[in-house]
Design an enzyme around this catalytic site. Sequence first.
Site, mmCIF file in Angstrom:
data_model
loop_
_atom_site.group_PDB
_atom_site.id
_atom_site.type_symbol
_atom_site.label_atom_id
_atom_site.label_comp_id
_atom_site.label_asym_id
_atom_site.label_seq_id
_atom_site.Cartn_x
_atom_site.Cartn_y
_atom_site.Cartn_z
ATOM 1 N N ASP A 191 -2.029 6.839 5.897
ATOM 2 C CA ASP A 191 -3.088 5.973 5.371
ATOM 3 C C ASP A 191 -3.457 5.000 6.485
ATOM 4 O O ASP A 191 -2.809 3.982 6.680
ATOM 5 C CB ASP A 191 -2.580 5.220 4.138
ATOM 6 C CG ASP A 191 -3.577 4.163 3.646
ATOM 7 O OD1 ASP A 191 -4.655 4.005 4.258
ATOM 8 O OD2 ASP A 191 -3.247 3.482 2.655
ATOM 9 N N TRP B 161 0.827 -1.212 0.000
ATOM 10 C CA TRP B 161 0.000 0.000 0.000
ATOM 11 C C TRP B 161 0.852 1.248 0.000
ATOM 12 O O TRP B 161 0.517 2.227 -0.670
ATOM 13 C CB TRP B 161 -1.006 -0.028 1.150
ATOM 14 C CG TRP B 161 -2.020 -1.112 0.959
ATOM 15 C CD1 TRP B 161 -2.177 -2.231 1.717
ATOM 16 C CD2 TRP B 161 -2.978 -1.226 -0.119
ATOM 17 N NE1 TRP B 161 -3.181 -3.015 1.196
ATOM 18 C CE2 TRP B 161 -3.688 -2.425 0.073
ATOM 19 C CE3 TRP B 161 -3.295 -0.430 -1.213
ATOM 20 C CZ2 TRP B 161 -4.708 -2.852 -0.786
ATOM 21 C CZ3 TRP B 161 -4.299 -0.844 -2.081
ATOM 22 C CH2 TRP B 161 -4.999 -2.037 -1.865
ATOM 23 N N LYS C 118 -13.165 -1.355 6.947
ATOM 24 C CA LYS C 118 -12.531 -2.231 7.937
ATOM 25 C C LYS C 118 -13.062 -1.897 9.326
ATOM 26 O O LYS C 118 -13.892 -2.619 9.857
ATOM 27 C CB LYS C 118 -11.013 -2.107 7.848
ATOM 28 C CG LYS C 118 -10.492 -2.592 6.478
ATOM 29 C CD LYS C 118 -9.373 -1.739 5.999
ATOM 30 C CE LYS C 118 -8.973 -1.886 4.555
ATOM 31 N NZ LYS C 118 -9.057 -3.158 3.910
HETATM 32 N N1 PMP Z 1 -4.540 1.367 1.862
HETATM 33 C C1 PMP Z 1 -4.647 0.329 2.713
HETATM 34 C C2 PMP Z 1 -3.728 0.274 3.897
HETATM 35 C C3 PMP Z 1 -5.588 -0.666 2.478
HETATM 36 O O1 PMP Z 1 -5.690 -1.704 3.323
HETATM 37 C C4 PMP Z 1 -6.436 -0.587 1.354
HETATM 38 C C5 PMP Z 1 -7.500 -1.614 1.059
HETATM 39 N N2 PMP Z 1 -7.309 -2.855 1.536
HETATM 40 C C6 PMP Z 1 -6.276 0.502 0.491
HETATM 41 C C7 PMP Z 1 -5.342 1.465 0.783
HETATM 42 C C8 PMP Z 1 -7.142 0.660 -0.712
HETATM 43 O O2 PMP Z 1 -8.396 0.961 -0.274
HETATM 44 P P1 PMP Z 1 -9.663 1.124 -1.235
HETATM 45 O O3 PMP Z 1 -9.940 -0.217 -1.802
HETATM 46 O O4 PMP Z 1 -10.694 1.602 -0.260
HETATM 47 O O5 PMP Z 1 -9.321 2.123 -2.259
#
Ligand code: PMP
Length: 361
Positions: A172, A102, A196
């Site tokens: 994030d 991420w 989450k």
């Molecule tokens: N950042 C993190 C730490 C995540 O866990 C996730 C989704 N699992 C995302 C970004 C992406 O999120 P989204 O699918 O809501 O765009």
Amino acid sequence: MGRVFNFSSGPAVLPQPVLEKVQSELLDWQGSGMSVMEMSHRGEDFTAIATRAEAALRRLLDIPDDYRVLFLQGGATAQFSMVPMNLLREGGSADFIDTGIWSRKAMAEAARYGRVRLAGGGERNGYARVPTPDELDFDPAALYVHYTPNETIGGVEFSYVPDSGSVPLVADMSSTILSRPLDVRRFGLIYAGAQKNIGPAGLTLVIVREDLLGEPATAATPTVFDYRVYADNASMYNTPPTFAWYIAGEVFEWIEREGGLKAMGERNHRKAAKLYALLDASDFYRSPVAVDSRSWMNATFTLADEALSAAFLEGAESSGLKNLKGHRSVGGMRASLYNAMPEAGVDALVEYMREFERVHG
Ligand code: PMP
């Protein structure tokens, strides 16, 4: 059919009392004669729901008055672009701590708008641990520092907040927000996808310090990606994800009733400790993550004999322990232990794992 223990990384388990309340109000929200899904976002009823949700979040996190709370769409992924489109001004650069998939995605997206610089972490340690404070090397002239407090896929989590000095810290927090107490004042901007610890998918939360809400970094920034526009319009410049916002408010109030973030933190710590204790006591299971970087929210593990993985997952499924398969990019197993996962779910998982080891070990 009964409810299972759902260890999904997101969309993830929601508190049952919240689901029951939402169900009871589904057709007729508090005498309004309609579902929240059917309400105008500008009407009195939804305005009350929206205000109440924000107030609960502000109480939970003790958000100072000079921070704005924005209720957006687009997921955390949209924030990978929205942050640089608003903060990465021409000629400037942003520092990134890279702790896994991420953080890398956030960094790659920001690089489309300006200069990015690696301030710590990276692939060389195999993403098995987060960097220590003395391994971080910040550029004091950076426009902001971005990091991912909890890497949902790798199961790697910071146990400390990096000290970026006077450079705004952007986090994030998708998979760790509300899992324990947090000092919002340490951050310039916090963002999180809802699916989450907050509520259903479709809502993205941003908590941003007022002084970062200037003109966007580039004139080409679309209005719908301009933080200032959301702040000036109470997140209702266009139609917000009303139903998800309402459920998020119910989740915030559920957390308060459960004792707030301190109680969440203690419970989450206990849940994670039970699972990691089992992993550490066994040669049958392995944790790929360094002890001081283990996530409370997403515990990753492998079976020493990978050939048993399919049987492990199959047996878990039929015992009502769902979604334990690790992310397709890393394999192995992952148990997500968000706020709404009861301790009984972790106890059931630990018991299943002990029994599986006894039979196959
Ligand atoms: N950042 C993190 C730490 C995540 O866990 C996730 C989704 N699992 C995302 C970004 C992406 O999120 P989204 O699918 O809501 O765009």
